[in-house]
Design a protein around this motif. Structure first.
Motif, mmCIF file in Angstrom:
data_model
loop_
_atom_site.group_PDB
_atom_site.id
_atom_site.type_symbol
_atom_site.label_atom_id
_atom_site.label_comp_id
_atom_site.label_asym_id
_atom_site.label_seq_id
_atom_site.Cartn_x
_atom_site.Cartn_y
_atom_site.Cartn_z
ATOM 1 N N ALA A 152 5.885 15.664 3.260
ATOM 2 C CA ALA A 152 5.560 14.976 5.132
ATOM 3 C C ALA A 152 4.220 13.858 5.476
ATOM 4 O O ALA A 152 5.006 13.379 5.840
ATOM 5 N N LEU A 153 3.435 14.130 4.429
ATOM 6 C CA LEU A 153 2.521 12.538 4.691
ATOM 7 C C LEU A 153 3.042 11.409 3.584
ATOM 8 O O LEU A 153 2.592 10.649 4.043
ATOM 9 N N GLU A 154 3.550 11.645 3.006
ATOM 10 C CA GLU A 154 4.031 11.064 2.679
ATOM 11 C C GLU A 154 5.390 10.179 2.671
ATOM 12 O O GLU A 154 5.682 9.073 2.873
ATOM 13 N N ARG A 155 5.678 11.188 3.725
ATOM 14 C CA ARG A 155 7.165 10.481 4.511
ATOM 15 C C ARG A 155 6.135 9.941 5.636
ATOM 16 O O ARG A 155 6.904 8.375 6.084
ATOM 17 N N GLU A 209 0.692 -1.169 0.309
ATOM 18 C CA GLU A 209 0.322 0.302 -0.428
ATOM 19 C C GLU A 209 0.765 1.278 -0.086
ATOM 20 O O GLU A 209 0.336 1.974 -0.533
ATOM 21 N N ASP A 210 2.154 0.769 0.627
ATOM 22 C CA ASP A 210 3.107 2.368 0.529
ATOM 23 C C ASP A 210 3.119 2.893 -1.108
ATOM 24 O O ASP A 210 3.826 4.350 -1.248
ATOM 25 N N ASP A 238 2.728 6.644 -2.356
ATOM 26 C CA ASP A 238 4.138 7.473 -3.770
ATOM 27 C C ASP A 238 3.425 7.715 -4.653
ATOM 28 O O ASP A 238 4.102 8.899 -5.545
ATOM 29 N N ARG A 239 2.145 7.113 -5.585
ATOM 30 C CA ARG A 239 1.971 7.014 -6.563
ATOM 31 C C ARG A 239 0.419 8.481 -6.115
ATOM 32 O O ARG A 239 0.310 9.379 -7.548
ATOM 33 N N GLU A 240 -0.141 8.382 -5.730
ATOM 34 C CA GLU A 240 -0.700 9.527 -4.623
ATOM 35 C C GLU A 240 -0.052 10.555 -5.111
ATOM 36 O O GLU A 240 -0.326 11.910 -4.901
ATOM 37 N N PHE A 241 1.109 11.207 -3.910
ATOM 38 C CA PHE A 241 2.074 11.773 -3.691
ATOM 39 C C PHE A 241 2.664 12.378 -5.291
ATOM 40 O O PHE A 241 2.396 13.431 -5.561
#
Length: 234
Positions: free
Chosen positions: A196-199, A158-159, A163-166
């Motif tokens: 920051a959300l992606e991290r 799911e991670d 990444d794709r959404e970012f």
């Protein structure tokens, strides 16, 4: 989370430090929820509350590290027990960094509010990324409590979705800035906020890797999903 030992005191110590990690995780999760609320409402008071919690997160990290050092020095654990304590240490560090990312979001929200550009920015486009990041952290904490490798693998898969959404949000934001150059400065704040959300998703993925390390004894960092699936079959 822990197996039974001949020493009930050792069991108690392992359970105690594991409980502290869950407390830290709950605090970090609450920070993220508050930061996301601050973002969705552009609420300066909520952002300030996130920042006020940062010191508590940092202090809990120090306390857990101190307790881990004491257990390792006194018990000299081996095999799975040692892996568990190492994973707890690394998980604690990742949760503290999640708190740092929540604080970063809060600071960006306040910066956007101060710029007067809040209503002009496409912050609503971040809703999916917010939901993915907070949901992934929750799953990682639940999986760590149960040492659940199946869920850990699902988290790592799911991670990639985060990444794709970012990446998709970055493309939208670039288009938005080109259409209205007046929002470039505030849009850059929104870009760092999205990062920051992606991290946060990355830190949840790290915790998932530690779960597999404890249970299987396999270090799956920097491994492909196919390699991780293979390690779980052994």
């Amino acid at each position: 989370m822990v197996d039974k030992h001949l020493s009930t005191q050792f069991d108690s110590e392992l359970n105690g430090v594991s409980a502290r990690v869950m407390e830290l995780g709950g605090l970090a999760e609450a920070q993220i929820r508050q930061a996301i609320y601050a973002l969705s409402q552009f609420n300066a008071e909520a952002a300030s509350q996130v920042l006020a919690t940062e010191e508590r997160v940092n202090q809990k990290e120090v306390e857990i590290d101190r307790e881990l050092s004491s257990i390792i020095a006194r018990r000299q654990p081996t095999a799975r027990d040692l892996r568990l304590l190492m994973a707890i240490s690394k998980t604690t560090a990742n949760l503290e960094r999640v708190g740092d990312e929540a604080a970063k979001i809060a600071r960006m929200v306040r910066s956007i509010i101060d710029s007067g550009s809040a209503r002009m920015l496409p912050a609503s486009e971040l809703r999916v990324l917010c939901d993915l990041a907070s949901g992934l952290l929750r799953k990682a904490l639940d999986a760590f409590a149960r040492l659940d490798c199946v869920t850990a693998l699902a988290i790592l898969k799911e991670d990639d979705q985060i990444d794709r959404e970012f990446d998709g949000f970055v493309r939208k934001l670039i288009t938005y800035m080109m259409e209205d150059p007046r929002t470039i400065s505030a849009s850059l704040d929104l870009l760092f906020l999205a990062k920051a959300l992606e991290r946060i998703g990355d830190h949840a993925g790290n915790i998932a890797e530690f779960i597999i390390y404890v249970v299987k004894g396999a270090d799956v960092r920097h491994s492909s999903i196919e390699e991780i699936e293979s390690a779980l079959k052994t």
